[in-house]
Write a protein that holds these residues in place. Structure first.
Motif, short mmCIF file in Angstrom:
data_model
loop_
_atom_site.label_atom_id
_atom_site.label_comp_id
_atom_site.label_asym_id
_atom_site.label_seq_id
_atom_site.Cartn_x
_atom_site.Cartn_y
_atom_site.Cartn_z
N GLU A 40 5.68 3.18 10.88
CA GLU A 40 4.76 4.11 10.23
C GLU A 40 4.78 3.86 8.72
OE1 GLU A 40 4.44 8.12 12.76
OE2 GLU A 40 6.32 7.97 11.65
N VAL A 41 3.70 4.24 8.06
CA VAL A 41 3.61 4.16 6.61
C VAL A 41 4.01 5.51 6.05
CG1 VAL A 41 2.04 3.93 4.64
CG2 VAL A 41 1.80 2.41 6.61
N TYR A 42 4.97 5.50 5.10
CA TYR A 42 5.42 6.71 4.44
C TYR A 42 4.97 6.67 2.98
CZ TYR A 42 8.35 8.28 8.28
OH TYR A 42 8.80 8.77 9.48
N LEU A 43 4.49 7.82 2.50
CA LEU A 43 3.97 7.97 1.15
C LEU A 43 4.49 9.27 0.57
CD1 LEU A 43 0.35 7.73 2.46
CD2 LEU A 43 1.47 5.82 1.36
N HIS A 44 4.34 9.43 -0.74
CA HIS A 44 4.67 10.74 -1.32
C HIS A 44 3.76 11.02 -2.51
CE1 HIS A 44 6.68 8.50 -4.44
NE2 HIS A 44 6.95 9.62 -5.08
N LEU A 132 9.98 19.68 -4.15
CA LEU A 132 8.72 19.80 -4.88
C LEU A 132 7.74 18.68 -4.55
CD1 LEU A 132 10.13 20.79 -8.39
CD2 LEU A 132 9.31 22.30 -6.56
N ILE A 133 8.19 17.67 -3.79
CA ILE A 133 7.29 16.57 -3.44
C ILE A 133 6.80 16.73 -2.00
CG2 ILE A 133 8.39 14.95 -5.04
CD1 ILE A 133 9.66 13.60 -2.52
N ALA A 134 5.68 16.11 -1.74
CA ALA A 134 5.15 16.07 -0.38
C ALA A 134 5.33 14.64 0.14
CB ALA A 134 3.67 16.44 -0.37
N VAL A 135 5.97 14.51 1.27
CA VAL A 135 6.14 13.21 1.92
C VAL A 135 5.24 13.22 3.15
CG1 VAL A 135 7.74 11.65 3.11
CG2 VAL A 135 8.48 12.88 1.04
N TYR A 136 4.54 12.12 3.33
CA TYR A 136 3.60 11.99 4.45
C TYR A 136 3.97 10.75 5.27
CZ TYR A 136 0.66 15.01 1.55
OH TYR A 136 0.18 16.03 0.77
N ALA A 137 3.65 10.80 6.55
CA ALA A 137 3.81 9.64 7.42
C ALA A 137 2.50 9.40 8.14
CB ALA A 137 4.93 9.88 8.43
N ILE A 138 2.09 8.14 8.20
CA ILE A 138 0.86 7.78 8.91
C ILE A 138 1.24 7.07 10.19
CG2 ILE A 138 -1.29 6.46 8.84
CD1 ILE A 138 -1.09 6.53 5.76
N ALA A 139 0.83 7.66 11.32
CA ALA A 139 0.99 7.01 12.63
C ALA A 139 -0.21 6.09 12.82
CB ALA A 139 1.06 8.06 13.73
N ILE A 140 0.04 4.82 12.93
CA ILE A 140 -1.03 3.82 12.99
C ILE A 140 -1.66 3.79 14.38
CG2 ILE A 140 -1.60 1.37 12.67
CD1 ILE A 140 -0.48 2.89 10.16
N GLU A 141 -2.98 3.90 14.42
CA GLU A 141 -3.73 3.78 15.68
C GLU A 141 -4.41 2.43 15.80
OE1 GLU A 141 -6.35 7.16 15.97
OE2 GLU A 141 -4.70 8.58 15.70
N ARG A 142 -4.77 1.87 14.64
CA ARG A 142 -5.48 0.58 14.63
C ARG A 142 -5.20 -0.08 13.29
NH1 ARG A 142 -11.31 -0.04 13.34
NH2 ARG A 142 -11.25 2.21 13.16
N MET A 143 -5.10 -1.42 13.32
CA MET A 143 -4.82 -2.16 12.10
C MET A 143 -5.63 -3.45 12.12
SD MET A 143 -1.05 -3.26 10.61
CE MET A 143 -0.41 -3.67 12.21
N THR A 144 -6.29 -3.74 11.00
CA THR A 144 -7.04 -4.98 10.88
C THR A 144 -6.59 -5.69 9.61
OG1 THR A 144 -8.84 -3.97 9.61
CG2 THR A 144 -9.08 -3.98 12.01
N GLY A 145 -6.72 -7.00 9.62
CA GLY A 145 -6.34 -7.77 8.44
C GLY A 145 -7.15 -9.04 8.34
#
Length: 175
Positions: A40-44, A132-145
């Motif tokens: 998964e991709v994690y961001l904040h 005080l921060i928001a951490v997000y995770a993206i569950a990948i359904e499709r990926m193109t490159g």
């Protein structure tokens, strides 16, 4: 781009662009540092209420784009006969807020390993603004490159002429 190359690029990439859709239907894009953890991709971002949080609250579907460039090359006689060597990945999935404090702590530690200065003498592993921060995770359904590699000099102009309009001529006052 092969799946393996996309995963390699995800693991070592520097930053990406997160795209959400606003209530009025307009895309909203922001650049963010990221981590690739357990598929998964994690961001904040800040935990303060804002445009991004509102968009995610309403619709969890997102796109995350990563790109890197390797330079511009000439392949033909005319200025417009130029190409860009690059790689890019678009990930499509659903984003969620990560509330677990231990996961947020591990995220921040991994973020400092990837982006911090290893020689720092500052205390490590202490994040007083963790709540005080928001951490997000993206569950990948499709990926193109996709990618275009930098051709060797023997494949570039003038060594090789791949002009797109071979019958074109310069104007009378041109080169």
């Amino acid at each position: 781009m092969s799946h393996e190359r996309m995963l390699e690029m995800l693991a070592r990439g520097y930053s990406g662009h997160l795209v959400t859709v606003s209530e009025d239907g307009f895309p909203y894009c922001i650049p963010l540092l990221y981590l690739w953890i357990d598929g998964e991709v994690y961001l904040h971002t800040t935990g303060a209420r804002g445009h991004l949080g509102s968009n995610i609250e309403r619709d969890q579907r997102v796109c995350f784009e990563i790109d890197e460039h390797a330079g511009v090359f000439d392949y033909g006689r005319f200025e417009c006969d130029s190409g860009l060597a690059y790689r890019s990945i678009c990930l499509f999935g659903r984003i969620r807020v990560v509330d677990d404090r231990d996961v947020k702590q591990r995220f921040c530690e991994a973020l400092m390993v990837k982006y911090g200065k290893p020689e720092t003498t500052r205390p490590k592993g202490f994040f007083p603004r963790l709540d005080l921060i928001a951490v997000y995770a993206i569950a990948i359904e499709r990926m193109t490159g996709k990618e275009t590699s930098m051709p060797s000099l023997s494949e570039q102009w003038p060594a090789m002429d791949r002009t797109k309009t071979p019958n074109a001529t310069f104007p009378a006052d041109g080169p």
